[in-house]
Design an enzyme around this catalytic site. Sequence first.
Site, PDB file in Angstrom:
ATOM      1  N   TYR A 165       0.819  -1.203   0.000  1.00 44.13           N
ATOM      2  CA  TYR A 165       0.000   0.000   0.000  1.00 44.13           C
ATOM      3  C   TYR A 165       0.854   1.253   0.000  1.00 44.13           C
ATOM      4  O   TYR A 165       2.074   1.175   0.205  1.00 44.13           O
ATOM      5  CB  TYR A 165      -0.954   0.013   1.210  1.00 44.13           C
ATOM      6  CG  TYR A 165      -0.298   0.363   2.542  1.00 44.13           C
ATOM      7  CD1 TYR A 165       0.556  -0.540   3.172  1.00 44.13           C
ATOM      8  CD2 TYR A 165      -0.516   1.596   3.154  1.00 44.13           C
ATOM      9  CE1 TYR A 165       1.157  -0.220   4.389  1.00 44.13           C
ATOM     10  CE2 TYR A 165       0.088   1.917   4.370  1.00 44.13           C
ATOM     11  CZ  TYR A 165       0.920   1.007   4.977  1.00 44.13           C
ATOM     12  OH  TYR A 165       1.523   1.332   6.168  1.00 44.13           O
ATOM     13  N   ARG A 169       8.313   4.021  -4.808  1.00 46.04           N
ATOM     14  CA  ARG A 169       8.304   3.073  -3.684  1.00 46.04           C
ATOM     15  C   ARG A 169       7.289   1.958  -3.916  1.00 46.04           C
ATOM     16  O   ARG A 169       7.551   0.786  -3.625  1.00 46.04           O
ATOM     17  CB  ARG A 169       8.024   3.798  -2.364  1.00 46.04           C
ATOM     18  CG  ARG A 169       8.117   2.872  -1.160  1.00 46.04           C
ATOM     19  CD  ARG A 169       8.060   3.620   0.153  1.00 46.04           C
ATOM     20  NE  ARG A 169       6.760   4.243   0.369  1.00 46.04           N
ATOM     21  CZ  ARG A 169       6.475   5.041   1.396  1.00 46.04           C
ATOM     22  NH1 ARG A 169       7.401   5.326   2.290  1.00 46.04           N
ATOM     23  NH2 ARG A 169       5.279   5.565   1.531  1.00 46.04           N
ATOM     24  N   ARG A 201      -7.779 -20.430  -1.470  1.00 42.11           N
ATOM     25  CA  ARG A 201      -6.739 -20.243  -0.462  1.00 42.11           C
ATOM     26  C   ARG A 201      -5.664 -21.333  -0.500  1.00 42.11           C
ATOM     27  O   ARG A 201      -5.947 -22.515  -0.306  1.00 42.11           O
ATOM     28  CB  ARG A 201      -7.371 -20.188   0.938  1.00 42.11           C
ATOM     29  CG  ARG A 201      -6.372 -19.791   2.009  1.00 42.11           C
ATOM     30  CD  ARG A 201      -7.011 -19.730   3.389  1.00 42.11           C
ATOM     31  NE  ARG A 201      -6.019 -19.312   4.371  1.00 42.11           N
ATOM     32  CZ  ARG A 201      -5.104 -20.134   4.892  1.00 42.11           C
ATOM     33  NH1 ARG A 201      -5.080 -21.403   4.548  1.00 42.11           N
ATOM     34  NH2 ARG A 201      -4.225 -19.669   5.760  1.00 42.11           N
ATOM     35  N   HIS A 245      -1.106 -21.179   0.253  1.00 40.84           N
ATOM     36  CA  HIS A 245      -0.066 -20.205   0.577  1.00 40.84           C
ATOM     37  C   HIS A 245       0.750 -19.739  -0.630  1.00 40.84           C
ATOM     38  O   HIS A 245       0.992 -18.556  -0.796  1.00 40.84           O
ATOM     39  CB  HIS A 245       0.879 -20.764   1.646  1.00 40.84           C
ATOM     40  CG  HIS A 245       0.270 -20.783   3.021  1.00 40.84           C
ATOM     41  ND1 HIS A 245      -0.821 -21.567   3.335  1.00 40.84           N
ATOM     42  CD2 HIS A 245       0.590 -20.113   4.148  1.00 40.84           C
ATOM     43  CE1 HIS A 245      -1.139 -21.379   4.594  1.00 40.84           C
ATOM     44  NE2 HIS A 245      -0.304 -20.492   5.118  1.00 40.84           N
ATOM     45  N   LYS A 279       6.531  -1.895   1.866  1.00 38.41           N
ATOM     46  CA  LYS A 279       5.346  -1.299   2.484  1.00 38.41           C
ATOM     47  C   LYS A 279       4.179  -2.270   2.342  1.00 38.41           C
ATOM     48  O   LYS A 279       3.264  -2.082   1.543  1.00 38.41           O
ATOM     49  CB  LYS A 279       5.029   0.077   1.867  1.00 38.41           C
ATOM     50  CG  LYS A 279       4.160   0.929   2.789  1.00 38.41           C
ATOM     51  CD  LYS A 279       4.261   2.398   2.453  1.00 38.41           C
ATOM     52  CE  LYS A 279       3.237   3.246   3.182  1.00 38.41           C
ATOM     53  NZ  LYS A 279       3.377   3.256   4.638  1.00 38.41           N
ATOM     54  N   GLU A 318      12.588   2.667  14.116  1.00 39.34           N
ATOM     55  CA  GLU A 318      11.696   3.725  13.612  1.00 39.34           C
ATOM     56  C   GLU A 318      10.438   3.736  14.471  1.00 39.34           C
ATOM     57  O   GLU A 318      10.352   2.992  15.462  1.00 39.34           O
ATOM     58  CB  GLU A 318      11.366   3.486  12.134  1.00 39.34           C
ATOM     59  CG  GLU A 318      10.628   2.182  11.867  1.00 39.34           C
ATOM     60  CD  GLU A 318      10.235   1.984  10.404  1.00 39.34           C
ATOM     61  OE1 GLU A 318      10.169   2.963   9.642  1.00 39.34           O
ATOM     62  OE2 GLU A 318       9.978   0.822  10.025  1.00 39.34           O
ATOM     63  N   LEU A 374      11.271   1.384   6.967  1.00 42.85           N
ATOM     64  CA  LEU A 374      10.651   1.805   5.710  1.00 42.85           C
ATOM     65  C   LEU A 374      11.388   3.041   5.201  1.00 42.85           C
ATOM     66  O   LEU A 374      11.738   3.928   5.985  1.00 42.85           O
ATOM     67  CB  LEU A 374       9.170   2.144   5.953  1.00 42.85           C
ATOM     68  CG  LEU A 374       8.416   2.501   4.669  1.00 42.85           C
ATOM     69  CD1 LEU A 374       8.147   1.255   3.840  1.00 42.85           C
ATOM     70  CD2 LEU A 374       7.115   3.208   4.988  1.00 42.85           C
TER      71      LEU A 374
HETATM   72  N1  PDD Z   1       2.911   5.090   7.557  1.00 38.20           N
HETATM   73  N2  PDD Z   1       7.643   3.783   8.906  1.00 38.20           N
HETATM   74  C1  PDD Z   1       6.499   3.094   8.975  1.00 38.20           C
HETATM   75  C2  PDD Z   1       6.488   1.768   9.642  1.00 38.20           C
HETATM   76  C3  PDD Z   1       5.321   3.642   8.432  1.00 38.20           C
HETATM   77  O1  PDD Z   1       4.169   2.947   8.491  1.00 38.20           O
HETATM   78  C4  PDD Z   1       5.349   4.929   7.829  1.00 38.20           C
HETATM   79  C5  PDD Z   1       4.148   5.570   7.213  1.00 38.20           C
HETATM   80  C6  PDD Z   1       6.587   5.616   7.797  1.00 38.20           C
HETATM   81  C7  PDD Z   1       6.721   6.972   7.170  1.00 38.20           C
HETATM   82  O2  PDD Z   1       6.636   6.894   5.758  1.00 38.20           O
HETATM   83  P1  PDD Z   1       6.071   8.099   4.895  1.00 38.20           P
HETATM   84  O3  PDD Z   1       6.896   9.288   5.259  1.00 38.20           O
HETATM   85  O4  PDD Z   1       6.280   7.647   3.498  1.00 38.20           O
HETATM   86  O5  PDD Z   1       4.633   8.298   5.258  1.00 38.20           O
HETATM   87  C8  PDD Z   1       7.710   4.999   8.332  1.00 38.20           C
HETATM   88  C9  PDD Z   1       1.737   5.547   6.859  1.00 38.20           C
HETATM   89  C10 PDD Z   1       1.516   7.022   6.920  1.00 38.20           C
HETATM   90  C11 PDD Z   1       0.538   4.742   7.338  1.00 38.20           C
HETATM   91  O6  PDD Z   1       0.691   3.536   7.446  1.00 38.20           O
HETATM   92  O7  PDD Z   1      -0.529   5.302   7.567  1.00 38.20           O
END
Ligand code: PDD
Length: 281
Positions: A32, A51, A99, A101, A145, A177, A201
């Site tokens: 996503y 990304r 379903r 895996h 992501k 993070e 990320l």
């Molecule tokens: N989340 N690290 C993680 C684990 C994240 O889920 C996100 C963003 C970031 C920051 O990434 P960016 O600057 O590209 O938003 C870092 C989004 C906003 C969410 O899941 O809603």
Amino acid sequence: MDYMLWNGRIVPKGEVRVDPEDRGYQFGDGVYEVIRVYHGNLFAEAEHFTRLERSLKELRIPFPYSLEKLSRQVNELVRLEKLEDGIIYLQVTRGTAPRAHAFPQEAEANVIAYASPYPRPVDTIVNGGSAILAEDIRWLRCDIKSINLLGNVLAKQAAKEAGALEAILHRGKTVTEGSSSNLFMVKEGKLFTHPLNSLILNGITRQVVVKLAHQLKIPLVEETFTIDQLFAADELFITSTTNEITPILTVDGKKIGHGVPGVISRQLQEAFERRIALLKA
Ligand code: PDD
């Protein structure tokens, strides 16, 4: 929100159907993006699509049409919804199949996207917030992501229950993070953040902050730091699409620096604000 992008078409929201055998639904098998819309325009669109393309490639999910078309449709959604300040949520799953895996032979990726209003959290950005520490229990491909977010969900819930804005994750002594953000600390005029690897990320806001730091001639060190170093920091802030640059004033109830938003955090926030203003038509 009245419309959704659904498998190549923009349709009224009520027409979208998710099959119970969508692999996103059963396996969390998908990726996503969350993209910011300011003044009716997408922020850092190219970076988000780059990304997305990488996440899809890493998980070997073929995208069913061109990303150029996807970009046109996402922009069309913003226009149709007359969205000024908001977010785009965009999700691609491996598809629908009985379903099992392993990858299905003939599934085509399912794509959904929608644009919804999301006011800027101005108070938090200006006044800062608090955080807790939480062990980083996520998998070892946090650079993708993926819609598998249980480790993040549990950490964020712990933060919420502690009355904090964010959970700062750590693997042993090393800070990685936030549960939905990247993390920066300032020490003696230098900016520190975790290097880009599979444990974090590659945040788009992080990318912007790295560029702004360079322009403002703030020295940047992309190296890991420890929990002890975090507590000895002068300033701390998180970055994300929704929280932008938000100062973190306390961690586990302990003050960071003077417990107020710091000078470098403010400098970067002002520069970020100027970037947003560029999106005004
Ligand atoms: N989340 N690290 C993680 C684990 C994240 O889920 C996100 C963003 C970031 C920051 O990434 P960016 O600057 O590209 O938003 C870092 C989004 C906003 C969410 O899941 O809603």
